[in-house]
Structures are given as structure tokens and as C-alpha cells.
Scaffold this motif. Structure first.
Motif, PDB file in Angstrom:
ATOM      1  N   GLY A  45       0.810  -1.220   0.000  1.00 41.55           N
ATOM      2  CA  GLY A  45       0.000   0.000   0.000  1.00 41.55           C
ATOM      3  C   GLY A  45       0.841   1.266   0.000  1.00 41.55           C
ATOM      4  O   GLY A  45       0.527   2.233  -0.704  1.00 41.55           O
ATOM      5  N   GLY A  75      -0.630  -4.644   2.960  1.00 32.56           N
ATOM      6  CA  GLY A  75      -2.084  -4.729   2.816  1.00 32.56           C
ATOM      7  C   GLY A  75      -2.812  -3.938   3.891  1.00 32.56           C
ATOM      8  O   GLY A  75      -2.219  -3.463   4.862  1.00 32.56           O
ATOM      9  N   THR A  78      -9.556  -4.931   3.881  1.00 30.99           N
ATOM     10  CA  THR A  78     -10.070  -5.180   2.525  1.00 30.99           C
ATOM     11  C   THR A  78     -11.479  -4.609   2.312  1.00 30.99           C
ATOM     12  O   THR A  78     -11.904  -4.460   1.179  1.00 30.99           O
ATOM     13  N   TRP A  83      -7.283   1.039  -1.287  1.00 32.12           N
ATOM     14  CA  TRP A  83      -6.426   0.172  -2.111  1.00 32.12           C
ATOM     15  C   TRP A  83      -7.246  -0.949  -2.745  1.00 32.12           C
ATOM     16  O   TRP A  83      -6.923  -1.441  -3.819  1.00 32.12           O
ATOM     17  N   TYR A  84      -8.342  -1.358  -2.051  1.00 33.65           N
ATOM     18  CA  TYR A  84      -9.131  -2.497  -2.553  1.00 33.65           C
ATOM     19  C   TYR A  84     -10.231  -2.084  -3.525  1.00 33.65           C
ATOM     20  O   TYR A  84     -11.048  -2.894  -3.936  1.00 33.65           O
ATOM     21  N   ALA A  88      -7.484  -5.764  -9.319  1.00 40.98           N
ATOM     22  CA  ALA A  88      -6.764  -6.743  -8.495  1.00 40.98           C
ATOM     23  C   ALA A  88      -5.245  -6.694  -8.686  1.00 40.98           C
ATOM     24  O   ALA A  88      -4.482  -6.841  -7.729  1.00 40.98           O
ATOM     25  N   ARG A  91      -3.422  -4.049  -6.447  1.00 39.83           N
ATOM     26  CA  ARG A  91      -3.602  -4.037  -4.987  1.00 39.83           C
ATOM     27  C   ARG A  91      -2.314  -4.463  -4.275  1.00 39.83           C
ATOM     28  O   ARG A  91      -1.430  -5.067  -4.897  1.00 39.83           O
TER      29      ARG A  91
END
Ligand code: IPM
Ligand code: MN
Length: 367
Positions: A45, A75, A78, A83-84, A88, A91
Motif C-alpha cells: 500500500g 495490505g 479489505t 487500495w481495494y 486486483a 492491490r
């Protein structure tokens, strides 16, 4: 000697736990006469926020330049992190998968060991824990469902998603050999975990593992279906020595195995290729809910640094010293909150400490 360590602090609790592992490495350097230099590598991230992608080619090149890479976690939440909302492949996790693939880190070692001092944090009944347990999960890391073709598309008006689970015999053979090699240095038992009653990839897995086993006459091989293995891990964890399994099964089973050791905050890991290079990271995630609070358990990261000393730098004495320091600190009843169940909190002999204090205590015991 001078060792060049690439460092991926990453997201969530990553920077906090990596800081403690560096503290311990620096102490090892002081005591044993080595020096570690650190090269910060952007991934996850933080990389998305800084440059728009989770891993750049420069970051991969930096990792390749290092003797080994120490990583925290990547990460975010979610459901809530922006970021989510990205495709895909942009990410945070995509960065980690790309790094594993680019560096050919096919062998993921995840030791799950119950410290005698942490029996109270183990969710299993005392009679099930018995004499404790000590297993090594050998997870294949660059194949299977994680890296097969995938797509989501409309087929005859119905949205359909496809993921493919592919393994070729060479990929299975090289990880199986690693599993047997490790077993030879341990209690000489391999449990190969698959779903051969359903999947073709598992039937090939079983066949190749049996071929490899012929070169390791001293090692006892057993096959176990993955659903049964999930059950056996909580029924009789002491039966396992080396668990050899494919990528997705290994992901799930290693989280389960970590929990029976008391906390995922205790589980280290090493991801290795055919050279001395390795990527060392705790098996746990970025825990965004507790990030920045100074309460995360740094032990898994510190033990990952010990694995780095052992596997990439051949510094066994130094690795032993780190592991012994962790054991001492646990013996002296210092606990981060995750390994401190309520009954313990009431005992006066047990001291709850934060992330930095745990790092200080462990570094202090290196001698
Ligand atoms: C792990 C993690 C990763 C995985 C994620 C972050 C992609 O869960 O290392 O176990 O699934 O391999
Ligand atoms: Mn996982």
C-alpha cells in the motif's frame, strides 16, 4: 562480515515490527562482530500511495541486489481501504505475489512450535497439547491457484469467474525435495497434504512425491487429505513433523497451525529459491486494526530475522542466540497482549509489554 539486507517495512503494523527485528539484528552484529546494512524497499500500500503501483521494477532490482530481504507485512482492511477499490493487479497483495514470482521463491518454510511458556495461550485442551508440538510447514509458493490463469467474464449472460490450479512435475519435485531435505534434519517424517480424491493436480502431486521419497529411505512418508489435515491439526498436532503441501492448502493450514501455537504473532517464515537468497517475513498479516498502537507482537518478525541468519547467511550460532533470547524473555513471563490470555493478566508474575519493549528485552538477551 557485512550483510546487505533489503527491508520491506510495508503497511499496517509492518514498520513497527520490522523496527524491532532490526534492533535485534544490530545487537547480533555488535555481539558477534558483523554489520548489517539496510536498504528500504517500497512494496504494498505504501508503494501504491507513493508511486501508484504495489511493486516497481526498481524495487525488484533492489531486492535482487540484497543478500536477503526482511519484510514486515503489506495490505490493509479489505472492506474499507481505498487500495481495494483498485483492479486486483494493482492491490498491495499483487506486489508480494509478483516479488515471490520474480525471485523464484518457491519454497516457503513456516515453523509452528509451541513454547512451553505459552501453553496457556494455546486454545487446545491440555490433554491434546500433550508434550507439545513442533512442525514445519513446507508450502509451495510460486504455483497452483495463486499463479494460474484467471478471469471474470460473462458467459451466456451469466457472470462467471475462473481460477486455474496448475502444477507440473518439476515444480512438485523441487518442493518435495526441499521437504524431505528438511525432514532429514528433523524427526524424519513427511506428511504430504493434498486432495487426491478430487483433484488431478493432487494426484500428480502424490505420484511425484512418492518418486522423490525413494531417494530418502530414512524418511517416513504419509499422505493426508487436506480436509483431514485441518482436523488433525487441532485433534493431535503432535503427530506432525514436516507438512509438505501446495500453495493454497499451505496458506490456510499455516494460519491454522499458527493459532494452535497461541498466536499468529509467533509464526516466522522463510521463502527460498535455489540460491542462498531468501525473503523473511512473519506469517501474519498487517493487522490494520492495531497498527500504530505499539501493541503488535514483534516476535514472529524477530524469529524471521533468525531464519535469515540461519538460511541465507549460515550464521547458526547467531540464529540460536536470537531464538534463545526469545525463549528467555517468554520464560521471564513478558507477554504482548496477543499471547496474554485473561487468566494470565491477573497473575502478578506476568508482565504485559508493548512492541518496542519486547524488542528491547529480546535484544538485551543476545550474548
Ligand atoms: C501469506 C499471505 C499472502 C498469501 C497474501 C497476503 C497474498 O496470506 O503470506 O500467507 O496468501 O500468500
Ligand atoms: Mn496467509
Amino acid at each position: 562480515m557485512d550483510y546487505k539486507v533489503g527491508v520491506i517495512s510495508g503497511d499496517g503494523i509492518g514498520p513497527e515490527i520490522v523496527r524491532e527485528a532490526k534492533k535485534v539484528l544490530d545487537k547480533v552484529g555488535e555481539v558477534f562482530g558483523h554489520s548489517f546494512s539496510y536498504d528500504e524497499i517500497l512494496m504494498g500500500g505504501v508503494s501504491i500511495d507513493a508511486v501508484g503501483v504495489p511493486l516497481t521494477d526498481e524495487a525488484i532490482a533492489q531486492a535482487k541486489e540484497a543478500d536477503a530481504v526482511l519484510m514486515g507485512s503489506i495490505g490493509g482492511n479489505t472492506s474499507t481501504s481505498p487500495w481495494y477499490k483498485l483492479p486486483a493487479n494493482l492491490r498491495p497483495e499483487a506486489g508480494l505475489l509478483k516479488l515471490r514470482k520474480s525471485l523464484n521463491l518457491f519454497a516457503n518454510l513456516r515453523p509452528a512450535y509451541l513454547y512451553g511458556e505459552l501453553r496457556a495461550a494455546c486454545p487446545l485442551r491440555d490433554d491434546i497439547i500433550g508434550d507439545g508440538f513442533d512442525m514445519m510447514i513446507m508450502r509451495e509458493l510460486t504455483g497452483g491457484l495463486y499463479f494460474g490463469d484467471r478471469r471474470t467474464e460473462e458467459q451466456d449472460g451469466v457472470m462467471t469467474a475462473v481460477d486455474t490450479l496448475t502444477y507440473n512435475e518439476n515444480e512438485i519435485r523441487r518442493i518435495a525435495k526441499r521437504g524431505f531435505d528438511i525432514a532429514m534434519k528433523r524427526r524424519k517424517k513427511v506428511t504430504s497434504v493434498d486432495k487426491a480424491n478430487v483433484l488431478d493436480s493432487s494426484r500428480l502431486w502424490r505420484k511425484v512425491v512418492e518418486e522423490v521419497a525413494k531417494d530418502y529411505k530414512e524418511v517416513t512418508l504419509e499422505h493426508m487429505l487436506v480436509d483431514n489435515c485441518a482436523m488433525q491439526l487441532v485433534k493431535d498436532p503432535g503427530q506432525f513433523d514436516v507438512i509438505l503441501t501446495e500453495n493454497m492448502f499451505g496458506d490456510i493450514l499455516s494460519d491454522e497451525a499458527s493459532m494452535v501455537t497461541g498466536s499468529i504473532g509467533m509464526l516466522s517464515s522463510a521463502s527460498l529459491n535455489d540460491t542462498k537468497f531468501g525473503l523473511y517475513e512473519p506469517s501474519g498479516g498487517s493487522a490494520p486494526d492495531i497498527a500504530g498502537k505499539g501493541i503488535a507482537n514483534p516476535i514472529a518478525t524477530i524469529l524471521s530475522a533468525a531464519m535469515m541468519l540461519r538460511y541465507s547467511f549460515d550464521l547458526d550460532r547467531e540464529a540460536d542466540a536470537v531464538e534463545e533470547a526469545v525463549r528467555q524473555v517468554l520464560k521471564e513471563q513478558y507477554r504482548t497482549v496477543d499471547i496474554m490470555p485473561q487468566e494470565e493478566a491477573e497473575k502478578e508474575s506476568v508482565t504485559q509489554v508493548g512492541t518496542a519493549q519486547m524488542g528491547d528485552l529480546i535484544a538485551d538477551k543476545i550474548r
